[in-house]
Design an enzyme around this catalytic site. Structure first.
Site, short mmCIF file in Angstrom:
data_model
loop_
_atom_site.label_atom_id
_atom_site.label_comp_id
_atom_site.label_asym_id
_atom_site.label_seq_id
_atom_site.Cartn_x
_atom_site.Cartn_y
_atom_site.Cartn_z
N ASN A 192 -49.15 -72.84 33.20
CA ASN A 192 -48.64 -74.05 34.09
C ASN A 192 -47.82 -74.97 33.61
OD1 ASN A 192 -48.46 -76.50 35.47
ND2 ASN A 192 -50.45 -76.58 35.85
N CYS A 235 -46.89 -82.94 38.12
CA CYS A 235 -46.39 -81.45 38.21
C CYS A 235 -45.67 -81.45 39.68
CB CYS A 235 -47.63 -80.42 38.62
SG CYS A 235 -48.81 -80.53 36.88
N HIS A 294 -46.92 -74.47 43.48
CA HIS A 294 -47.07 -74.87 41.82
C HIS A 294 -47.85 -73.71 41.48
CE1 HIS A 294 -47.90 -77.12 38.40
NE2 HIS A 294 -49.00 -77.40 38.68
O1 UT7 Z 1 -50.93 -78.91 37.64
C1 UT7 Z 1 -52.45 -79.38 37.84
C2 UT7 Z 1 -53.21 -78.96 36.47
N1 UT7 Z 1 -54.47 -78.86 36.27
C3 UT7 Z 1 -55.28 -77.88 37.26
O2 UT7 Z 1 -54.54 -77.10 37.69
C4 UT7 Z 1 -56.62 -77.35 36.86
C5 UT7 Z 1 -57.39 -76.99 37.97
N2 UT7 Z 1 -58.54 -76.70 37.85
C6 UT7 Z 1 -58.95 -75.13 37.01
O3 UT7 Z 1 -57.77 -74.30 37.27
C7 UT7 Z 1 -60.14 -74.63 36.56
O4 UT7 Z 1 -61.11 -75.92 37.13
C8 UT7 Z 1 -60.23 -74.34 35.14
C9 UT7 Z 1 -59.42 -73.48 34.85
C10 UT7 Z 1 -59.79 -75.73 34.45
C11 UT7 Z 1 -61.75 -74.37 34.94
O5 UT7 Z 1 -62.39 -73.15 35.72
P1 UT7 Z 1 -63.67 -73.41 36.40
O6 UT7 Z 1 -64.08 -72.04 36.84
O7 UT7 Z 1 -63.60 -74.62 36.86
O8 UT7 Z 1 -64.65 -73.37 34.90
P2 UT7 Z 1 -65.51 -74.68 34.50
O9 UT7 Z 1 -64.86 -75.92 34.39
O10 UT7 Z 1 -66.60 -74.82 35.47
O11 UT7 Z 1 -66.02 -74.22 33.30
C12 UT7 Z 1 -67.21 -73.10 33.25
C13 UT7 Z 1 -67.47 -72.76 31.61
C14 UT7 Z 1 -68.17 -74.08 31.07
O12 UT7 Z 1 -69.20 -73.58 30.31
P3 UT7 Z 1 -70.60 -73.69 30.82
O13 UT7 Z 1 -70.94 -74.96 30.94
O14 UT7 Z 1 -70.76 -72.87 32.16
O15 UT7 Z 1 -71.22 -72.93 29.77
C15 UT7 Z 1 -67.00 -74.12 30.25
O16 UT7 Z 1 -67.34 -74.90 29.04
O17 UT7 Z 1 -66.24 -72.27 31.22
C16 UT7 Z 1 -66.36 -72.93 29.85
N3 UT7 Z 1 -64.99 -73.14 29.34
C17 UT7 Z 1 -64.38 -72.23 28.84
N4 UT7 Z 1 -64.87 -70.84 28.28
C18 UT7 Z 1 -64.08 -70.44 27.59
C19 UT7 Z 1 -63.85 -74.14 29.90
N5 UT7 Z 1 -62.76 -73.83 29.21
C20 UT7 Z 1 -62.99 -72.27 28.62
C21 UT7 Z 1 -62.12 -71.60 27.90
N6 UT7 Z 1 -62.60 -70.49 27.41
N7 UT7 Z 1 -60.75 -71.91 27.63
#
Ligand code: UT7
Length: 325
Positions: free
Chosen positions: A279, A111, A249
């Site tokens: 993204n 990225c 970004h």
């Molecule tokens: O260019 C760089 C590329 N990467 C990035 O920029 C990623 C940076 N990270 C992020 O943007 C965030 O960490 C995410 C958007 C990927 C995830 O958000 P989060 O607030 O950190 O969520 P999390 O990983 O803590 O997940 C919270 C919950 C989990 O469920 P439980 O364990 O609390 O029951 C996940 O399984 O949300 C669940 N979850 C989803 N639920 C619905 C994860 N993905 C999804 C989804 N829809 N798409």
């Protein structure tokens, strides 16, 4: 010597995929995606590869700059999703636009690809080796996303953005840059396709999907990006208040908000378009730059900071004076 952007262009595929469309294939919802990331929809290729998208963005940038492809001395394409190992995407763009006088190659910094390519272009120009360089950031992440993995597939989109950078006589304008990498943390954000074909064992090359530890990337971004923005402004001898726009970004609305908070900068100066495109990896920064240019939001003399982060891990920032208009 004055080094300036003289034209920008961008391209995104026609096909829009909404959050509801994704909720039909994985266990997610429009509400989750919007509140956790700020994304409403993304454009997904229906056949356009990285090189096609990059070439379209390139043509638009050349048109915006009012120059011919033959005037290009170099094409640098930041991408982590080239259509094939070789020829490079940059060479394919060269062939498509007829930039017969350009040296062309790809640069891989995920990225951060556009920012790394822009900084590399600047170095060639500042050294007096070339006069006009086309810098492109393009990625087609839909090719490497696991469409059954809700934790990654909802985040990404496809697109390309480009800028023509030229060295001219003059003394106006600043240009400062920094880049960094941390290979030890590579596995945090990776695509495991491997060129492991082996003559002796008969092993074939393996294709793999993108994998990511989202929370680690989040923590890395909200710490590193404010640090590099502070560093690049300090090194340039300007204050954060002197900067008109921080073009970051587009990875997650919450990441940008957190960066704004740490820098004590209003979101009014951090434009966002993640809502429409998700993204798009190396394309986010140049697509946003091109949108702002075409909307007339960038005024001659504005100080801009571009900043990005991504797989590698990599990070980079560029501070410069906008000279068009
Ligand atoms: O260019 C760089 C590329 N990467 C990035 O920029 C990623 C940076 N990270 C992020 O943007 C965030 O960490 C995410 C958007 C990927 C995830 O958000 P989060 O607030 O950190 O969520 P999390 O990983 O803590 O997940 C919270 C919950 C989990 O469920 P439980 O364990 O609390 O029951 C996940 O399984 O949300 C669940 N979850 C989803 N639920 C619905 C994860 N993905 C999804 C989804 N829809 N798409």
């Amino acid at each position: 010597m004055e080094i300036k952007i003289i034209g920008t262009g961008s391209f995104v595929p026609e096909h829009a995929v909404t959050n509801d469309d994704l909720a039909a294939i994985v266990d997610t919802s429009d509400e989750w995606i919007r509140t956790r990331t700020g994304i409403r929809e993304r454009r997904i290729s229906e056949g356009e590869g990285t090189s096609r998208m990059a070439a379209e963005a390139a043509k638009r940038a050349l048109e915006n700059a009012g120059i011919k492809a033959e005037e290009l001395d170099m094409i640098l394409l930041g991408t982590s999703t080239p259509d094939c190992c070789f020829p490079s995407g940059a060479c394919e763009v060269q062939a498509e636009i007829g930039a017969v006088n350009a040296a062309a190659y790809d640069l891989s910094a995920a990225c951060s690809g556009f920012i790394f390519a822009l900084n590399t272009a600047y170095s060639f120009l500042a050294a007096g080796l070339y006069r006009t360089i086309l810098v492109i950031g393009a990625d087609c992440l839909s090719k490497i996303v696991d469409w059954s993995d809700r934790s990654t597939c909802v985040l990404f989109g496809d697109g390309a953005g480009a800028a023509v950078v030229r060295a001219e006589e003059g003394d106006g304008g600043r240009f400062h840059m920094l880049m960094g990498s941390d290979g030890q943390r590579g596995p945090v954000l990776a695509c495991t396709s491997r060129t492991v074909g082996n003559f002796r064992t008969g092993t074939k090359p393996q294709l793999g999907y993108m994998t990511m530890d989202g929370q680690e990337v989040f923590k890395f971004a909200v710490k590193k990006v404010p640090e590099i923005i502070e560093q690049v402004t300090e090194e340039a001898g300007v204050s954060l208040e002197d900067v008109r726009w921080f073009i970051l970004h587009q990875a997650n609305y919450r990441i940008s908000e957190s960066i704004a908070k740490r820098l004590k900068v209003s979101m009014d100066r951090i434009p966002m378009n993640i809502e429409s495109y998700g993204n798009t990896s190396a394309a986010t920064v140049p697509v946003l730059l091109d949108e702002m240019n075409r909307q007339g939001k960038l005024k001659k003399g504005d100080l801009l900071v571009l900043a990005g982060f991504g797989g590698g891990l990599t990070w980079g920032a560029t501070l410069f004076t906008w000279q068009m208009g």
